[in-house]
Enzyme design. Sequence first.
Site, PDB file in Angstrom:
ATOM      1  CG  HIS A  21      -2.070  -0.996   1.057  1.00 35.00           C
ATOM      2  ND1 HIS A  21      -2.053  -2.233   1.675  1.00 35.00           N
ATOM      3  CD2 HIS A  21      -3.229  -0.953   0.342  1.00 35.00           C
ATOM      4  CE1 HIS A  21      -3.160  -2.900   1.367  1.00 35.00           C
ATOM      5  NE2 HIS A  21      -3.890  -2.145   0.559  1.00 35.00           N
ATOM      6  CG  HIS A  48      -2.082  -0.154  -4.314  1.00 32.13           C
ATOM      7  ND1 HIS A  48      -2.679  -1.173  -5.037  1.00 32.13           N
ATOM      8  CD2 HIS A  48      -3.075   0.400  -3.546  1.00 32.13           C
ATOM      9  CE1 HIS A  48      -3.967  -1.242  -4.719  1.00 32.13           C
ATOM     10  NE2 HIS A  48      -4.227  -0.301  -3.824  1.00 32.13           N
ATOM     11  CG  HIS A 105      -7.556   3.786  -3.549  1.00 36.47           C
ATOM     12  ND1 HIS A 105      -6.498   3.989  -4.410  1.00 36.47           N
ATOM     13  CD2 HIS A 105      -7.458   2.494  -3.132  1.00 36.47           C
ATOM     14  CE1 HIS A 105      -5.800   2.882  -4.523  1.00 36.47           C
ATOM     15  NE2 HIS A 105      -6.360   1.961  -3.755  1.00 36.47           N
ATOM     16  CG  ASP A 106      -5.368   2.048  -0.400  1.00 35.37           C
ATOM     17  OD1 ASP A 106      -6.288   2.007   0.443  1.00 35.37           O
ATOM     18  OD2 ASP A 106      -5.160   1.125  -1.212  1.00 35.37           O
ATOM     19  CG  ASP A 132      -8.467  -1.284  -4.236  1.00 29.95           C
ATOM     20  OD1 ASP A 132      -7.270  -0.955  -4.226  1.00 29.95           O
ATOM     21  OD2 ASP A 132      -9.100  -1.557  -3.200  1.00 29.95           O
TER      22      ASP A 132
END
Length: 829
Positions: free
Chosen positions: A556, A560, A596-597, A726
């Site tokens: 992560h 990514h 998103h992360d 994802d």
Amino acid sequence: MGCAPSIHISERLVAEDAPSPAAPPLSSGGPRLPQGQKTAALPRTRGAGLLESELRDGSGKKVAVADVQFGPMRFHQDQLQVLLVFTKEDNQCNGFCRACEKAGFKCTVTKEAQAVLACFLDKHHDIIIIDHRNPRQLDAEALCRSIRSSKLSENTVIVGVVRRVDREELSVMPFISAGFTRRYVENPNIMACYNELLQLEFGEVRSQLKLRACNSVFTALENSEDAIEITSEDRFIQYANPAFETTMGYQSGELIGKELGEVPINEKKADLLDTINSCIRIGKEWQGIYYAKKKNGDNIQQNVKIIPVIGQGGKIRHYVSIIRVCNGNNKAEKISECVQSDTHTDNQTGKHKDRRKGSLDVKAVASRATEVSSQRRHSSMARIHSMTIEAPITKVINIINAAQESSPMPVTEALDRVLEILRTTELYSPQFGAKDDDPHANDLVGGLMSDGLRRLSGNEYVLSTKNTQMVSSNIITPISLDDVPPRIARAMENEEYWDFDIFELEAATHNRPLIYLGLKMFARFGICEFLHCSESTLRSWLQIIEANYHSSNPYHNSTHSADVLHATAYFLSKERIKETLDPIDEVAALIAATIHDVDHPGRTNSFLCNAGSELAILYNDTAVLESHHAALAFQLTTGDDKCNIFKNMERNDYRTLRQGIIDMVLATEMTKHFEHVNKFVNSINKPLATLEENGETDKNQEVINTMLRTPENRTLIKRMLIKCADVSNPCRPLQYCIEWAARISEEYFSQTDEEKQQGLPVVMPVFDRNTCSIPKSQISFIDYFITDMFDAWDAFVDLPDLMQHLDNNFKYWKGLDEMKLRNLRPPPE
């Protein structure tokens, strides 16, 4: 009234599999009847209750004929009666006589035209064959018109025998205008006559039999208390029964043939009309409360059920509307139906009813229920009353409860099971039982789809805090896309293709690929133009977002994020997606993929909840990381004007965009995985498949586009898009798939190590670096989470390359597992 003396009728039975008495040879000269025999009536033998007719094929073998099936209606075809009208006995007349005998039909022959009508009115023949070869001896057309003048001949098949001519064929329209069904070119051969009779029996006669059965259906419609209306697919009114005319104050002559839109309606119900049309155009029934306007201008509340009727070509050819007026004058059943139907309408339109009007309706229903309490139990009515003010699921449960009271025991028990399911909290998420043979699947489900077990020891896990600001890098940040170093530019050359090498870009950018790929992707989609921001603002934003990804995470990290951004852009470039989503949806998707992360700690939600982390406490153990990613991204963006890409947007546009971004980021939470996938399949895939089966017409394509572009469906599509982006690693080329598997495994190994060190519950025990089988973990992940989701996504977007990679990668992991290998690759030979 009997037939004329010149008509002689006799009946005899034909012995099964026995030759006919005095049967002539099948010669070109034609057959002759036995001396003195004028007619033959040859009934088929049938036992009591027999449900099949019997006839013979050309070899004399008995052939079974099933009862006639007409929709859900089934009836038996009586023995056919044939009337032959010939002025003299000749080979053609005798040929049809022998053919009737062979087919088992009752046959009557008459020579006098004036006796034909009387005989027909007495016997009601199914087929009449008239000699049309000698107009001076017999005016066949006049005779046919005479027969057709009787209403009883409406379903009779009339055949004219004509001469074989060598000259050019003339039009058959005068022949048809006279009332003939078809013509037969003279041929006295018995088999030719026999085949003609069979074609008539299974063609025109069978069709007329079905049309005759329609009389009973129309009788039911005409006498129905429900108002019934039938329209064409173009919404022209084709039929309205007397109850409809009485209800609406119209006469048949005023409605038949008119377009439905011409009939006065309540224009304030435009949103309801859209809901109805979107439902029935894809072949689904719609039922609900509809307010219409009568001819005199009065409003009328109706319980309407609209049923699409599939016809030729598998397309919708008619719409049947069944209407009951909700006036409360009659029975409690009508009251319950109106209220239940109103409930359905609320769900369909998604709008709240006027509170004041709603309370008046409840009082009215309660008042009417008092008058009919002897007919229905009070408990049923009490449940039904509550439907108008309760939540949708409560209304559904109440309707089922009411239905149970009048249902047989098997149905009641089945409905009990339905109620048990409906009372669960997750209707779209499957219930997983532990699988002894697949501990990897059990751990993945437990580790990714739950919030963990709260630890009560008081120990808390605190995330390493760092300032949310740009972190210095040992590479030069580009001023613009034109300023990108050559090696990085080469690494991004194939970014439009699925097989793009993100790891090459990672190496070229020293583990900071997001800013470079982001600049190129956002430029391709015109994001700066949409946001009204400069490229320098976008560059600063990408810098601060990437700086808050942890480069220490094996998986992560910003690589990514860049990989998910690439997959998102790839999906957005597909034709189906471009036709469906709006520009603001594309912007939301690309931004959501980027953030998103952000600030992911390299630990799962379950770990954070078990450890009592600050984030878990802040977000109440619910979607902890996903909520943090979205919230932090907006804090970083709006906290500094230099990187605020939203600063020049209109307020309403910003709110819409923000809502879309947050919704997509939250959709990446795995606890809702099956809910999102199942909603997508049921709301997108299945209706789309039904529509596409009807063929690719402009009208059908318009219906598809309308269905897909509703706000609700666009939201489902965006959620599915980012979910697939994802976790698209198993759909990448094999070498990339292996690398991603190594990275995620290492991150899970690290979490397991820390859980053991801190005495926390180990949420995924199989991810122990000393014992874990990476092939098994990949197989389980693909089986449980990837295959069904990408099958649904591929059915919508069409992604053959991805599905081929997925198949190849699954076979690769399966092969390693079958060799009892636990590592990423087989040992070198």
